[in-house]
Design a protein around this motif. Sequence first.
Motif, PDB file in Angstrom:
ATOM      1  N   MET A  91      -1.730  -3.061   4.447  1.00 42.41           N
ATOM      2  CA  MET A  91      -2.562  -2.743   3.672  1.00 42.41           C
ATOM      3  C   MET A  91      -2.308  -2.940   1.985  1.00 42.41           C
ATOM      4  SD  MET A  91      -4.990  -2.536   5.567  1.00 42.41           S
ATOM      5  CE  MET A  91      -6.162  -2.336   4.241  1.00 42.41           C
ATOM      6  N   VAL A  92      -0.989  -2.743   1.899  1.00 38.99           N
ATOM      7  CA  VAL A  92      -0.467  -2.672   0.478  1.00 38.99           C
ATOM      8  C   VAL A  92      -0.439  -4.316   0.104  1.00 38.99           C
ATOM      9  CG1 VAL A  92       1.658  -2.553  -0.926  1.00 38.99           C
ATOM     10  CG2 VAL A  92       0.920  -0.470   0.380  1.00 38.99           C
ATOM     11  N   GLY A  93      -0.013  -5.012   0.906  1.00 39.29           N
ATOM     12  CA  GLY A  93      -0.041  -6.680   0.676  1.00 39.29           C
ATOM     13  C   GLY A  93      -1.690  -7.017   0.361  1.00 39.29           C
ATOM     14  N   TRP A  94      -2.573  -6.764   1.185  1.00 37.89           N
ATOM     15  CA  TRP A  94      -3.784  -7.111   0.936  1.00 37.89           C
ATOM     16  C   TRP A  94      -4.428  -6.396  -0.452  1.00 37.89           C
ATOM     17  CZ3 TRP A  94      -5.797 -11.293   1.964  1.00 37.89           C
ATOM     18  CH2 TRP A  94      -5.386 -11.859   2.915  1.00 37.89           C
ATOM     19  N   ILE A  95      -4.226  -5.225  -0.677  1.00 39.78           N
ATOM     20  CA  ILE A  95      -4.748  -4.694  -1.983  1.00 39.78           C
ATOM     21  C   ILE A  95      -3.997  -5.359  -3.218  1.00 39.78           C
ATOM     22  CG2 ILE A  95      -4.482  -2.316  -3.453  1.00 39.78           C
ATOM     23  CD1 ILE A  95      -4.454  -0.779  -0.881  1.00 39.78           C
ATOM     24  N   LEU A  96      -2.645  -5.756  -2.920  1.00 40.77           N
ATOM     25  CA  LEU A  96      -2.173  -6.492  -3.973  1.00 40.77           C
ATOM     26  C   LEU A  96      -2.950  -7.919  -4.340  1.00 40.77           C
ATOM     27  CD1 LEU A  96       1.597  -6.160  -3.721  1.00 40.77           C
ATOM     28  CD2 LEU A  96       0.303  -5.434  -5.420  1.00 40.77           C
ATOM     29  N   MET A  97      -3.233  -8.520  -3.003  1.00 43.25           N
ATOM     30  CA  MET A  97      -4.126  -9.933  -3.252  1.00 43.25           C
ATOM     31  C   MET A  97      -5.625  -9.503  -3.615  1.00 43.25           C
ATOM     32  SD  MET A  97      -1.978 -12.045  -1.842  1.00 43.25           S
ATOM     33  CE  MET A  97      -3.292 -13.354  -1.607  1.00 43.25           C
ATOM     34  N   ILE A  98      -6.083  -8.292  -3.279  1.00 42.71           N
ATOM     35  CA  ILE A  98      -7.584  -8.126  -3.799  1.00 42.71           C
ATOM     36  C   ILE A  98      -7.503  -7.768  -5.226  1.00 42.71           C
ATOM     37  CG2 ILE A  98      -9.437  -6.496  -4.042  1.00 42.71           C
ATOM     38  CD1 ILE A  98      -8.694  -6.173  -0.988  1.00 42.71           C
ATOM     39  N   PHE A  99      -6.633  -7.195  -5.882  1.00 44.99           N
ATOM     40  CA  PHE A  99      -6.644  -6.571  -7.285  1.00 44.99           C
ATOM     41  C   PHE A  99      -5.688  -7.414  -8.247  1.00 44.99           C
ATOM     42  CE2 PHE A  99      -7.972  -3.018  -4.851  1.00 44.99           C
ATOM     43  CZ  PHE A  99      -9.319  -2.652  -5.463  1.00 44.99           C
ATOM     44  N   ALA A 100      -5.052  -8.663  -7.939  1.00 44.44           N
ATOM     45  CA  ALA A 100      -4.241  -9.504  -8.555  1.00 44.44           C
ATOM     46  C   ALA A 100      -4.834  -9.738  -9.802  1.00 44.44           C
ATOM     47  CB  ALA A 100      -3.813 -10.537  -7.652  1.00 44.44           C
ATOM     48  N   ASN A 101      -3.746  -9.585 -10.922  1.00 47.37           N
ATOM     49  CA  ASN A 101      -4.465 -10.008 -12.397  1.00 47.37           C
ATOM     50  C   ASN A 101      -3.332 -10.819 -12.689  1.00 47.37           C
ATOM     51  OD1 ASN A 101      -2.362  -8.199 -13.252  1.00 47.37           O
ATOM     52  ND2 ASN A 101      -3.962  -6.384 -13.620  1.00 47.37           N
ATOM     53  N   ASN A 102      -2.345 -11.278 -12.051  1.00 52.93           N
ATOM     54  CA  ASN A 102      -1.208 -12.238 -12.252  1.00 52.93           C
ATOM     55  C   ASN A 102      -0.742 -12.987 -11.000  1.00 52.93           C
ATOM     56  OD1 ASN A 102       1.137 -10.467 -11.498  1.00 52.93           O
ATOM     57  ND2 ASN A 102       0.180  -9.209 -13.220  1.00 52.93           N
ATOM     58  N   VAL A 103       0.091 -13.948 -11.223  1.00 58.22           N
ATOM     59  CA  VAL A 103       0.577 -14.770 -10.357  1.00 58.22           C
ATOM     60  C   VAL A 103       1.796 -13.675  -9.379  1.00 58.22           C
ATOM     61  CG1 VAL A 103       1.995 -16.757  -9.609  1.00 58.22           C
ATOM     62  CG2 VAL A 103       0.333 -16.830 -11.422  1.00 58.22           C
TER      63      VAL A 103
END
Length: 471
Positions: A91-103
């Motif tokens: 879930m942490v991985g997908w949260i990073l993918m959802i809220f990503a604001n940089n590469v």
Amino acid sequence: MSKAKVLPQYIAGLSAAFGAFCMGASMGWSAPVEQMLTKEEAYGFPISDDEFGWISSLLTLGATCVCIPAGFVIDWIGRKPTMLALIPPYMVGWILMIFANNVAMLYFGRFILGVCGGAFCVTASMYTTEISTLSTRGTLGSFFQLNTVSGLLYGYIVGGYLPLLTINILCAILPLIFVTVHFFMPESPVYLAMKNRPEDATKSLKWLRGQDFDVSDELKEIMEETNKQDDKPKESVWKALRRPLTLKGIGIAVILQALQQWTGINAIMFYSTSIFEDVGSGLSGTICTILIGATQVVMTLIATMIIDKAGRRILLLISSVFMAITTCLMGVYFIMQESDPSSVESLGWLPITSILLFIVFFSIGFGPVPWLLMAELFTDDVKSVAGSIAGTSNWFSAFLVTKLFPLLKNAIGSAPTFWIFTVIAIIAIFYCMFFVPETKGKTLIEIQHILAGGKLPPKNETETETEAEKH
């Protein structure tokens, strides 16, 4: 006496292998979102082609890093607890993918998703073979690959028709579905016996075989095999891994896993959309990619149904022969396109047909069989770590192929790149013909005899084999 039920084994096996569905969705995410990220800047910041290459391939690098540690963890805390423990980081991985604001957030998110998916590779494969009877071992062992390709298709479909945020959310809910279902499944009876928990092992077997089935003989034999291992002089895992038969099994499993990737499957799957757009087919890249995913699901399902009847080695041989033919045809098409574009104006069907046939024959052999053999070739005391080493070979090869494919394609052209895959497929033909043992219907002791180069033991030496040994 009532027969052992098959349905509970299928339910538990499919439940564990749903972790592979989660991983497949993560892998399938790459192809349809490539244009969104690199051309449309769907995240709101620019992503170069090289950065997208890293975003794609970091998934496989994460899986590479975790396989061997996972092999130790599943023997320490168990198969089921390991899989359940993977959900929070997933879930942490997908949260990073959802809220990503940089590469960088995308890099970390993809790497974490790869770590969790790689751990599922080892754990789910081990679990499904340990809960099965001899007659269902091949089928349950194929569930991992079936769920992987089903997850890929899921990723292709949602990625092809929905906005990026919706895609990410629909992929992120999958681990939650897994934990909701698998929480109610039993632990592996083989693991419980290894931990000297016969009462829990009995409950697990009753759940898997049916409450009316007498599991006492099977439990007794599993415990005897476990005690046999305990009675042997204690040796470290590293020393056990250096046993000649174990080394031979590791060699077979590692090479098969490497060949699975170096024949080009992930290059085709990760970059399928751009490949179809390059050949100028009448169909959109999205439609063609979904067609590939659907073909892989159907053929893997067929492989799941026939693998216990046809045998492992014959499926590998058929698979490698046709992978060699189809990648060669791909190379021929691209060399014609480069030398005289007008000569292929009416041949747009050729690369699409070649890729679909590649997927068909990959899916009946080199897709599921290496994962099944990984869990069949080793004794219980080294199975987890030895299988993890083979899994590491797979994911590291996938990482290299995913990174190198676009580089080779740009440096030497599409045709020579696909001909490299052809040569590797030809090597696979001869390797499977001369070095891979047939394990269909064989017990663990019979497989060990085959690895030793000797004849199968007499029937009376194996007819009382334990169900644990049959796994």
